[in-house]
Design a protein around this motif. Structure first.
Motif, PDB file in Angstrom:
ATOM      1  N   HIS A 110       0.843  -1.194   0.000  1.00  0.00           N
ATOM      2  CA  HIS A 110       0.000   0.000   0.000  1.00  0.00           C
ATOM      3  C   HIS A 110       0.880   1.247   0.000  1.00  0.00           C
ATOM      4  CE1 HIS A 110       0.943  -1.162   4.127  1.00  0.00           C
ATOM      5  NE2 HIS A 110       0.821   0.103   4.475  1.00  0.00           N
ATOM      6  N   GLU A 111       0.267   2.363  -0.331  1.00  0.00           N
ATOM      7  CA  GLU A 111       0.986   3.639  -0.319  1.00  0.00           C
ATOM      8  C   GLU A 111       0.003   4.786  -0.158  1.00  0.00           C
ATOM      9  OE1 GLU A 111       2.341   5.374  -4.211  1.00  0.00           O
ATOM     10  OE2 GLU A 111       1.938   3.325  -4.909  1.00  0.00           O
ATOM     11  N   VAL A 112       0.548   5.941   0.215  1.00  0.00           N
ATOM     12  CA  VAL A 112      -0.236   7.171   0.294  1.00  0.00           C
ATOM     13  C   VAL A 112       0.289   8.109  -0.787  1.00  0.00           C
ATOM     14  CG1 VAL A 112      -0.952   9.121   1.708  1.00  0.00           C
ATOM     15  CG2 VAL A 112      -0.603   6.869   2.767  1.00  0.00           C
ATOM     16  N   PRO A 113      -0.490   8.361  -1.847  1.00  0.00           N
ATOM     17  CA  PRO A 113      -0.037   9.293  -2.887  1.00  0.00           C
ATOM     18  C   PRO A 113       0.118  10.713  -2.343  1.00  0.00           C
ATOM     19  CG  PRO A 113      -1.859   7.921  -3.647  1.00  0.00           C
ATOM     20  CD  PRO A 113      -1.771   7.734  -2.167  1.00  0.00           C
ATOM     21  N   MET A 114       0.624  11.579  -3.188  1.00  0.00           N
ATOM     22  CA  MET A 114       0.939  12.944  -2.764  1.00  0.00           C
ATOM     23  C   MET A 114      -0.280  13.653  -2.185  1.00  0.00           C
ATOM     24  SD  MET A 114       2.661  16.067  -4.944  1.00  0.00           S
ATOM     25  CE  MET A 114       4.179  15.139  -5.177  1.00  0.00           C
ATOM     26  N   ASN A 115      -0.085  14.297  -1.035  1.00  0.00           N
ATOM     27  CA  ASN A 115      -1.133  15.107  -0.426  1.00  0.00           C
ATOM     28  C   ASN A 115      -1.256  16.416  -1.204  1.00  0.00           C
ATOM     29  OD1 ASN A 115      -2.961  16.379   1.218  1.00  0.00           O
ATOM     30  ND2 ASN A 115      -1.528  16.739   2.901  1.00  0.00           N
ATOM     31  N   MET A 116      -2.375  16.594  -1.885  1.00  0.00           N
ATOM     32  CA  MET A 116      -2.591  17.792  -2.695  1.00  0.00           C
ATOM     33  C   MET A 116      -3.316  18.886  -1.924  1.00  0.00           C
ATOM     34  SD  MET A 116      -1.084  16.828  -5.392  1.00  0.00           S
ATOM     35  CE  MET A 116      -1.549  18.086  -6.581  1.00  0.00           C
ATOM     36  N   SER A 117      -3.647  18.616  -0.670  1.00  0.00           N
ATOM     37  CA  SER A 117      -4.320  19.623   0.146  1.00  0.00           C
ATOM     38  C   SER A 117      -3.286  20.548   0.798  1.00  0.00           C
ATOM     39  CB  SER A 117      -5.156  18.936   1.240  1.00  0.00           C
ATOM     40  OG  SER A 117      -5.639  19.889   2.165  1.00  0.00           O
ATOM     41  N   GLU A 118      -3.681  21.783   1.044  1.00  0.00           N
ATOM     42  CA  GLU A 118      -2.799  22.708   1.748  1.00  0.00           C
ATOM     43  C   GLU A 118      -2.696  22.371   3.232  1.00  0.00           C
ATOM     44  OE1 GLU A 118      -4.222  26.629   1.073  1.00  0.00           O
ATOM     45  OE2 GLU A 118      -3.698  26.654  -1.056  1.00  0.00           O
ATOM     46  N   ASP A 119      -3.622  21.561   3.718  1.00  0.00           N
ATOM     47  CA  ASP A 119      -3.647  21.203   5.139  1.00  0.00           C
ATOM     48  C   ASP A 119      -3.032  19.824   5.362  1.00  0.00           C
ATOM     49  OD1 ASP A 119      -5.033  23.583   5.957  1.00  0.00           O
ATOM     50  OD2 ASP A 119      -6.851  22.707   5.084  1.00  0.00           O
ATOM     51  N   GLU A 120      -2.671  19.566   6.605  1.00  0.00           N
ATOM     52  CA  GLU A 120      -1.978  18.327   6.936  1.00  0.00           C
ATOM     53  C   GLU A 120      -2.950  17.153   7.105  1.00  0.00           C
ATOM     54  OE1 GLU A 120       1.912  19.829   9.396  1.00  0.00           O
ATOM     55  OE2 GLU A 120      -0.058  20.364  10.174  1.00  0.00           O
ATOM     56  N   ARG A 121      -2.526  16.031   6.624  1.00  0.00           N
ATOM     57  CA  ARG A 121      -3.252  14.771   6.733  1.00  0.00           C
ATOM     58  C   ARG A 121      -2.696  14.040   7.958  1.00  0.00           C
ATOM     59  NH1 ARG A 121      -2.754   9.317   5.175  1.00  0.00           N
ATOM     60  NH2 ARG A 121      -4.380   8.467   3.793  1.00  0.00           N
ATOM     61  N   VAL A 122      -3.560  13.706   8.906  1.00  0.00           N
ATOM     62  CA  VAL A 122      -3.096  13.115  10.172  1.00  0.00           C
ATOM     63  C   VAL A 122      -3.735  11.740  10.348  1.00  0.00           C
ATOM     64  CG1 VAL A 122      -2.881  13.425  12.665  1.00  0.00           C
ATOM     65  CG2 VAL A 122      -2.917  15.432  11.161  1.00  0.00           C
ATOM     66  N   SER A 123      -2.905  10.770  10.667  1.00  0.00           N
ATOM     67  CA  SER A 123      -3.394   9.416  10.899  1.00  0.00           C
ATOM     68  C   SER A 123      -2.541   8.743  11.963  1.00  0.00           C
ATOM     69  CB  SER A 123      -3.368   8.604   9.602  1.00  0.00           C
ATOM     70  OG  SER A 123      -2.046   8.493   9.105  1.00  0.00           O
ATOM     71  N   VAL A 124      -3.062   7.649  12.499  1.00  0.00           N
ATOM     72  CA  VAL A 124      -2.323   6.821  13.446  1.00  0.00           C
ATOM     73  C   VAL A 124      -2.315   5.405  12.886  1.00  0.00           C
ATOM     74  CG1 VAL A 124      -2.220   5.899  15.789  1.00  0.00           C
ATOM     75  CG2 VAL A 124      -2.982   8.265  15.416  1.00  0.00           C
ATOM     76  N   SER A 125      -1.123   4.876  12.651  1.00  0.00           N
ATOM     77  CA  SER A 125      -0.983   3.541  12.071  1.00  0.00           C
ATOM     78  C   SER A 125      -0.470   2.563  13.123  1.00  0.00           C
ATOM     79  CB  SER A 125      -0.030   3.585  10.877  1.00  0.00           C
ATOM     80  OG  SER A 125      -0.553   4.399   9.846  1.00  0.00           O
ATOM     81  N   PHE A 126      -0.619   1.267  12.826  1.00  0.00           N
ATOM     82  CA  PHE A 126      -0.282   0.272  13.844  1.00  0.00           C
ATOM     83  C   PHE A 126      -0.105  -1.092  13.196  1.00  0.00           C
ATOM     84  CE2 PHE A 126      -4.757   1.348  13.544  1.00  0.00           C
ATOM     85  CZ  PHE A 126      -5.327   0.140  13.167  1.00  0.00           C
ATOM     86  N   ASN A 127       0.581  -1.968  13.910  1.00  0.00           N
ATOM     87  CA  ASN A 127       0.779  -3.366  13.529  1.00  0.00           C
ATOM     88  C   ASN A 127       0.370  -4.272  14.680  1.00  0.00           C
ATOM     89  OD1 ASN A 127       1.993  -2.945  10.932  1.00  0.00           O
ATOM     90  ND2 ASN A 127       3.932  -2.472  11.954  1.00  0.00           N
ATOM     91  N   TYR A 128      -0.190  -5.424  14.333  1.00  0.00           N
ATOM     92  CA  TYR A 128      -0.491  -6.467  15.320  1.00  0.00           C
ATOM     93  C   TYR A 128       0.271  -7.741  14.954  1.00  0.00           C
ATOM     94  CZ  TYR A 128      -4.120  -4.026  17.925  1.00  0.00           C
ATOM     95  OH  TYR A 128      -4.790  -3.149  18.745  1.00  0.00           O
ATOM     96  N   LYS A 129       0.799  -8.399  15.968  1.00  0.00           N
ATOM     97  CA  LYS A 129       1.537  -9.644  15.767  1.00  0.00           C
ATOM     98  C   LYS A 129       0.828 -10.801  16.454  1.00  0.00           C
ATOM     99  CE  LYS A 129       4.481  -8.762  19.806  1.00  0.00           C
ATOM    100  NZ  LYS A 129       5.865  -8.580  20.279  1.00  0.00           N
ATOM    101  N   TRP A 130       1.178 -12.012  16.063  1.00  0.00           N
ATOM    102  CA  TRP A 130       0.625 -13.232  16.664  1.00  0.00           C
ATOM    103  C   TRP A 130       1.591 -13.710  17.728  1.00  0.00           C
ATOM    104  CZ3 TRP A 130       0.630 -18.713  14.161  1.00  0.00           C
ATOM    105  CH2 TRP A 130      -0.215 -19.552  14.879  1.00  0.00           C
ATOM    106  N   THR A 131       1.163 -13.705  18.983  1.00  0.00           N
ATOM    107  CA  THR A 131       2.063 -14.057  20.083  1.00  0.00           C
ATOM    108  C   THR A 131       1.663 -15.380  20.702  1.00  0.00           C
ATOM    109  OG1 THR A 131       0.685 -12.831  21.659  1.00  0.00           O
ATOM    110  CG2 THR A 131       2.492 -11.644  20.589  1.00  0.00           C
TER     111      THR A 131
END
Length: 206
Positions: free
Chosen positions: A185-206
């Motif tokens: 996956h990817e995030v293409p160029m942000n064409m907005s003048e404002d900031e794009r904010v997100s929180v990403s995460f990973n889960y593992k099998w323990t």
């Protein structure tokens, strides 16, 4: 009569974060992201040294849920979403659990991109969206078979979503997306003048 089946389906989970408790205040989460970014000198230095546009806490802060109660609440809600997705994927976890491996903030300014990648050491990855200004980037997913399609013709422009090589998804603020970590996956160029904010995460099998 011919018969066509769909094999090896790629699942994408999409839901409102609020579908699972506890409730996470969107304004507080956004304010916390910017506050952390402003104080995280190590993260700022890493972004500058590595040419990362904007800010990410990925390489600097590994304990957001411990430092900030709102991130602890966020993880509790995400745990429930991930459990629901794992059920949809029909995983046999063998009595074990999918547990949070890491969680980080992304602040992408105008002109910023996040190039194509995957998360090879995790099971489920995802993002929840904190600020999505009008005109900002969608997230683009790539058919995992793409590298093997060396002699295949392109898909028609009107191909159904499940037949496309690339699928763009435009999330809304307050949504969570989950996918298996091998999905590129990817995030293409942000064409907005404002900031794009997100929180990403990973889960593992323990």
């Amino acid at each position: 009569m011919s018969q066509i089946s769909s094999l090896f389906v790629t699942r994408l989970y999409r839901a409102a974060l609020s579908d699972h408790k506890p409730a996470v205040d969107a304004a507080e989460l956004e304010a916390s992201c910017f506050s952390i970014a402003g104080d995280d000198e190590a993260g700022q230095e890493w972004c500058e040294e590595n040419g990362y546009p904007g800010y990410t806490s990925y390489a600097s802060l590994t304990d957001l849920p411990w430092r900030f109660p709102i991130f602890a609440d966020l993880v509790k809600a995400l745990d429930a979403h991930v459990a629901a997705f794992a059920g949809e994927l029909q995983f046999d976890l063998g009595g074990k659990a999918l547990e949070l491996e890491d969680i980080w903030i992304n602040i992408l300014p105008e002109g910023g991109i996040h190039t194509s990648h995957l998360h090879p050491h995790s099971v489920i990855s995802g993002t929840t969206y904190v600020a999505m200004p009008e005109g900002t980037s969608a997230i683009r997913f790539e058919d995992p078979r793409h590298p093997m399609m060396m002699a295949a013709p392109p898909r028609r422009a009107d191909a159904s979503e499940d037949q496309r090589t690339f699928v763009y998804v435009t999330p809304q603020v307050g949504e969570v997306l989950l996918w298996e970590s091998w999905l590129r996956h990817e995030v293409p160029m942000n064409m907005s003048e404002d900031e794009r904010v997100s929180v990403s995460f990973n889960y593992k099998w323990t």
